[in-house]
Design a protein around this motif. Structure first.
Motif, PDB file in Angstrom:
ATOM      1  N   ARG A 118       0.823  -1.211   0.000  1.00  0.00           N
ATOM      2  CA  ARG A 118       0.000   0.000   0.000  1.00  0.00           C
ATOM      3  C   ARG A 118       0.861   1.268   0.000  1.00  0.00           C
ATOM      4  NH1 ARG A 118      -3.703   2.733  -1.960  1.00  0.00           N
ATOM      5  NH2 ARG A 118      -4.847   4.064  -0.551  1.00  0.00           N
ATOM      6  N   ILE A 119       1.954   1.274   0.749  1.00  0.00           N
ATOM      7  CA  ILE A 119       2.802   2.473   0.738  1.00  0.00           C
ATOM      8  C   ILE A 119       3.404   2.671  -0.650  1.00  0.00           C
ATOM      9  CG2 ILE A 119       4.929   1.417   1.587  1.00  0.00           C
ATOM     10  CD1 ILE A 119       5.463   4.035   3.079  1.00  0.00           C
ATOM     11  N   GLY A 120       3.727   1.590  -1.335  1.00  0.00           N
ATOM     12  CA  GLY A 120       4.222   1.717  -2.701  1.00  0.00           C
ATOM     13  C   GLY A 120       3.187   2.350  -3.613  1.00  0.00           C
ATOM     14  N   GLU A 121       1.937   1.960  -3.443  1.00  0.00           N
ATOM     15  CA  GLU A 121       0.851   2.529  -4.252  1.00  0.00           C
ATOM     16  C   GLU A 121       0.639   4.000  -3.915  1.00  0.00           C
ATOM     17  OE1 GLU A 121      -2.348  -0.040  -3.135  1.00  0.00           O
ATOM     18  OE2 GLU A 121      -1.538  -1.752  -4.254  1.00  0.00           O
ATOM     19  N   VAL A 122       0.522   4.298  -2.623  1.00  0.00           N
ATOM     20  CA  VAL A 122       0.240   5.660  -2.169  1.00  0.00           C
ATOM     21  C   VAL A 122       1.367   6.621  -2.549  1.00  0.00           C
ATOM     22  CG1 VAL A 122       0.025   7.079  -0.074  1.00  0.00           C
ATOM     23  CG2 VAL A 122      -1.302   4.975  -0.304  1.00  0.00           C
ATOM     24  N   ALA A 123       2.597   6.158  -2.444  1.00  0.00           N
ATOM     25  CA  ALA A 123       3.749   7.021  -2.720  1.00  0.00           C
ATOM     26  C   ALA A 123       4.051   7.145  -4.211  1.00  0.00           C
ATOM     27  CB  ALA A 123       4.978   6.493  -1.984  1.00  0.00           C
ATOM     28  N   GLY A 124       3.296   6.434  -5.043  1.00  0.00           N
ATOM     29  CA  GLY A 124       3.490   6.546  -6.481  1.00  0.00           C
ATOM     30  C   GLY A 124       4.730   5.836  -6.998  1.00  0.00           C
ATOM     31  N   LEU A 125       5.056   4.708  -6.382  1.00  0.00           N
ATOM     32  CA  LEU A 125       6.197   3.917  -6.841  1.00  0.00           C
ATOM     33  C   LEU A 125       5.988   3.536  -8.307  1.00  0.00           C
ATOM     34  CD1 LEU A 125       8.789   2.592  -5.737  1.00  0.00           C
ATOM     35  CD2 LEU A 125       7.414   0.607  -5.123  1.00  0.00           C
TER      36      LEU A 125
END
Length: 173
Positions: free
Chosen positions: A51-58
């Protein structure tokens, strides 16, 4: 008993021996017992890491590598590890895994991800950050430290597996 994600890095020969054991055993026992130093418990971090990858725009290529590192795929025949009464994942989905070349590819891409940069994309307030990525409840030591620790462990686990030309098997237990 908490159900957490487990990963094991193993040689192809070990997987073949387990498959043979399961086939030869009257109750399908694969004799699955990888060495403790080759097992990683990711706790409940997998969903938060994705989820952090998605939210941070990875970037998509890195996000997909992170997903594969956590979810595996069905390229390896692991059905024998999911047979009662010796199933290694009795409380979760069937085990998945990554082959040697997949492990090397995922390892390379994980090494290109900067978790501090991803963490910087979260709101400063710990509760807001947790809410944004789906964290439920407090995490001892703090959310950012938890995510950094588990991402580093995952990245290092895959790096070692790639260097040693090992497979990775994933399951929830």
């Amino acid at each position: 008993m908490a159900v957490t994600q487990q990963l094991a890095r193993i040689p192809e020969g070990y997987l073949a021996a387990c498959r043979q054991s399961a086939g030869a055993s009257s109750d399908g026992d694969p004799q699955w017992d990888p060495p403790a130093y080759d097992v990683l418990d990711l706790d409940w971090a997998p969903a938060l890491l994705k989820r952090i990858g998605e939210v941070a725009g990875l970037e998509e290529i890195h996000l997909e590598a992170l997903r594969r590192a956590i979810d595996g795929d069905n390229a390896l025949d692991l059905g024998f590890l999911d047979t009662h009464p010796h199933a290694i994942a009795p409380f979760g989905p069937p085990p998945t895994g990554l082959g040697i070349s997949q492990v090397a590819h995922v390892s390379e891409l994980l090494g290109q991800i900067s978790m501090p940069v991803l963490l910087a994309a979260l709101p400063a307030d710990e509760r807001d950050a947790g809410s944004l990525i789906g964290q439920v409840g407090a995490i001892t030591g703090g959310l950012r430290e938890y995510l950094l620790e588990h991402f580093n462990a995952l990245r290092d686990f895959y790096l070692d597996a790639a260097k040693r030309h090992l497979l990775v098997v994933l399951w929830w237990d």
